[in-house]
Design a protein around this motif. Structure first.
Motif, PDB file in Angstrom:
ATOM      1  N   LEU A  40       0.822  -1.218   0.000  1.00  0.00           N
ATOM      2  CA  LEU A  40       0.000   0.000   0.000  1.00  0.00           C
ATOM      3  C   LEU A  40       0.857   1.270   0.000  1.00  0.00           C
ATOM      4  N   PHE A  41       0.636   2.137  -0.984  1.00  0.00           N
ATOM      5  CA  PHE A  41       1.301   3.444  -1.054  1.00  0.00           C
ATOM      6  C   PHE A  41       0.246   4.533  -0.903  1.00  0.00           C
ATOM      7  N   LEU A  42       0.473   5.440   0.057  1.00  0.00           N
ATOM      8  CA  LEU A  42      -0.465   6.548   0.261  1.00  0.00           C
ATOM      9  C   LEU A  42       0.297   7.854   0.121  1.00  0.00           C
ATOM     10  N   LEU A  43      -0.178   8.701  -0.772  1.00  0.00           N
ATOM     11  CA  LEU A  43       0.536   9.960  -0.921  1.00  0.00           C
ATOM     12  C   LEU A  43      -0.347  11.123  -0.515  1.00  0.00           C
ATOM     13  N   VAL A  44       0.308  12.116   0.096  1.00  0.00           N
ATOM     14  CA  VAL A  44      -0.388  13.352   0.423  1.00  0.00           C
ATOM     15  C   VAL A  44      -0.014  14.336  -0.680  1.00  0.00           C
ATOM     16  N   ALA A  45      -1.033  14.707  -1.468  1.00  0.00           N
ATOM     17  CA  ALA A  45      -0.786  15.348  -2.757  1.00  0.00           C
ATOM     18  C   ALA A  45      -0.693  16.869  -2.626  1.00  0.00           C
ATOM     19  N   ASP A  46       0.475  17.339  -2.174  1.00  0.00           N
ATOM     20  CA  ASP A  46       0.611  18.792  -1.995  1.00  0.00           C
ATOM     21  C   ASP A  46       0.733  19.526  -3.328  1.00  0.00           C
ATOM     22  N   TYR A  47       1.364  18.910  -4.331  1.00  0.00           N
ATOM     23  CA  TYR A  47       1.374  19.557  -5.662  1.00  0.00           C
ATOM     24  C   TYR A  47      -0.073  19.732  -6.154  1.00  0.00           C
ATOM     25  N   HIS A  48      -0.867  18.690  -5.962  1.00  0.00           N
ATOM     26  CA  HIS A  48      -2.266  18.773  -6.416  1.00  0.00           C
ATOM     27  C   HIS A  48      -3.053  19.852  -5.657  1.00  0.00           C
ATOM     28  N   ALA A  49      -2.706  20.059  -4.388  1.00  0.00           N
ATOM     29  CA  ALA A  49      -3.394  21.119  -3.630  1.00  0.00           C
ATOM     30  C   ALA A  49      -3.138  22.480  -4.277  1.00  0.00           C
ATOM     31  N   LEU A  50      -1.926  22.657  -4.810  1.00  0.00           N
ATOM     32  CA  LEU A  50      -1.577  23.952  -5.410  1.00  0.00           C
ATOM     33  C   LEU A  50      -2.417  24.273  -6.653  1.00  0.00           C
ATOM     34  N   THR A  51      -2.994  23.248  -7.289  1.00  0.00           N
ATOM     35  CA  THR A  51      -3.753  23.505  -8.518  1.00  0.00           C
ATOM     36  C   THR A  51      -4.964  24.399  -8.274  1.00  0.00           C
ATOM     37  N   THR A  52      -5.521  24.321  -7.065  1.00  0.00           N
ATOM     38  CA  THR A  52      -6.665  25.206  -6.748  1.00  0.00           C
ATOM     39  C   THR A  52      -6.374  26.144  -5.582  1.00  0.00           C
ATOM     40  N   HIS A  53      -5.302  25.874  -4.829  1.00  0.00           N
ATOM     41  CA  HIS A  53      -5.012  26.677  -3.637  1.00  0.00           C
ATOM     42  C   HIS A  53      -3.549  27.148  -3.656  1.00  0.00           C
ATOM     43  N   PRO A  54      -3.195  28.059  -4.590  1.00  0.00           N
ATOM     44  CA  PRO A  54      -1.783  28.428  -4.724  1.00  0.00           C
ATOM     45  C   PRO A  54      -1.356  29.663  -3.906  1.00  0.00           C
ATOM     46  N   SER A  55      -2.262  30.266  -3.129  1.00  0.00           N
ATOM     47  CA  SER A  55      -1.878  31.528  -2.477  1.00  0.00           C
ATOM     48  C   SER A  55      -0.820  31.274  -1.400  1.00  0.00           C
ATOM     49  N   ARG A  56      -0.142  32.342  -1.018  1.00  0.00           N
ATOM     50  CA  ARG A  56       0.890  32.236   0.026  1.00  0.00           C
ATOM     51  C   ARG A  56       0.319  31.669   1.307  1.00  0.00           C
ATOM     52  N   GLU A  57      -0.882  32.130   1.644  1.00  0.00           N
ATOM     53  CA  GLU A  57      -1.546  31.653   2.868  1.00  0.00           C
ATOM     54  C   GLU A  57      -1.796  30.155   2.799  1.00  0.00           C
ATOM     55  N   ASP A  58      -2.306  29.714   1.637  1.00  0.00           N
ATOM     56  CA  ASP A  58      -2.584  28.284   1.462  1.00  0.00           C
ATOM     57  C   ASP A  58      -1.299  27.473   1.614  1.00  0.00           C
TER      58      ASP A  58
END
Ligand code: ATP
Ligand code: MG
Length: 337
Positions: A40-58
């Protein structure tokens, strides 16, 4: 003994990274169930988060959200000894594989993926970034760099797995067999509704019951849940189908006889919404109690979470590099020096 098949799936560290009931029935339950049978491989997709949440705060909130997600995995019963848990951006070879894959998909194809329009509407985005457009291509690289066979996801992700399969086929046809064609494994509840009656519970939608909500919060959310709007009085016959209160009863109340009795009385106008909801509160709090306990244990140990993420990245990096080398060799580029 035959070699174990591989599972890869993941979650975006958006919305504070708090997992909700939809994650559980859509994907987490299958991960827990299959963690012995598969690698089992589980990834936390931080690159994917940037696709909709790219602000400095995010971005500033990402580190904590990543940890929250990992705590969620452990709280539902993922065994860190068995699963490889890692942060997407800790294994940047996936970005090179994504680049190679972008040559194999047309813009028109990714524009047709239904989640693109949904995400744009949800996040108020008029002109998608190239990153948002290529979301499913990055996901294909996530899945294929570990050569996963099975991807446990909610129904909303099915169209992305189809893109992954197309990319694998296209690569193999052009350059030779390198990648498996992974299968999506949809959860027992393909899409859990929101407490507001919307079709999907989502972190970014503000209609979720979180796995770490305390008993009183769960009670308040359930008592204010959307139900059949026709039922102004308890004696008016109600509709069970498409009613989130009953969808949750089906998913989380182990007392099937009680659920059947409530449905029967609801359909014939012999039970009030308050009784149906109170029984749901009880069932949900019983389901969530052990999860909350494990969550409290892990949230008091942030160093342990960081160790798990570091070990996960160490384990995935060589696997990812080997796949990338194999892909480059197959293409005729030659392995990385
Ligand atoms: P966001 O709203 O930011 O996209 P999300 O709540 O959809 O967040 P994701 O991290 O995108 O969460 O999804 C993680 C996994 O959980 C995916 O496999 C997704 O299909 C599944 N999932 C999310 N919400 C639901 C739901 N309501 N029902 C079933 N599965 C779900
Ligand atoms: Mg989502």
């Amino acid at each position: 003994m035959s070699k174990k098949g591989r599972i890869l799936t993941g979650d975006r560290p958006t919305g504070g990274g708090k997992p909700h009931l939809g994650h559980y029935v859509g994907s987490f339950a299958n991960r827990v169930r299959l963690q012995d049978e598969y690698e089992l491989f589980l990834l936390v997709a931080d690159y994917h988060a940037l696709t909709t949440h790219p602000s400095r705060e995010d971005v500033a909130g990402l580190r904590d959200s990543v940890r929250q997600i990992v705590m969620g995995y452990l709280a539902v019963g993922i065994d860190p000894e068995k699963a490889t848990i890692y942060r997407q951006s800790d294994v940047p070879t996936v970005a090179e594989l994504t680049l190679l894959f972008t040559m194999l998909v047309t813009v028109a194809r990714v524009e047709r993926v239904p989640t693109l329009k949904e995400k744009m509407a949800e996040s108020g985005i008029e002109n998608p970034s190239l990153g948002l457009l290529s979301y499913p291509v990055l996901q294909a690289a996530d899945i294929l760099h570990v050569k996963a066979d099975l991807v446990p996801v909610g129904k909303d992700q099915e169209s992305h797995i189809e893109v992954t399969r197309e990319i694998a086929r296209r690569f193999n046809t052009l350059y030779g067999e390198v990648f498996p064609e992974p299968q999506a494994l949809i959860g027992e509840v393909p899409t859990l509704m929101g407490i507001d009656g919307r079709a999907k519970m989502g972190k970014s939608l503000g209609n979720a019951i979180y796995l770490m909500d305390d008993p009183e919060t769960v009670r308040q959310k359930v008592m204010s849940m959307y139900t059949d709007p026709k039922r102004i009085h308890a004696h008016i016959p109600g509709t069970v189908e498409g009613n989130p209160v009953f969808q949750y009863h089906d998913a989380f109340n182990p007392d099937k006889a009680e659920v059947e009795d409530l449905k029967e009385r609801y359909r014939t106008g012999r039970v009030g919404d308050v009784e149906v909801k109170k029984k749901l509160v009880k069932a949900l709090n019983a389901f969530l109690e052990p999860i909350r306990e494990r969550y409290a244990y892990y949230s008091a140990r942030p160093a342990l979470i960081d160790d798990i993420l570091a070990a996960g990245a160490d384990k995935v990096r060589p696997i990812s590099k080997a796949t990338l080398d194999e892909a480059r060799e197959a293409m005729g580029l030659g392995a990385l020096r």
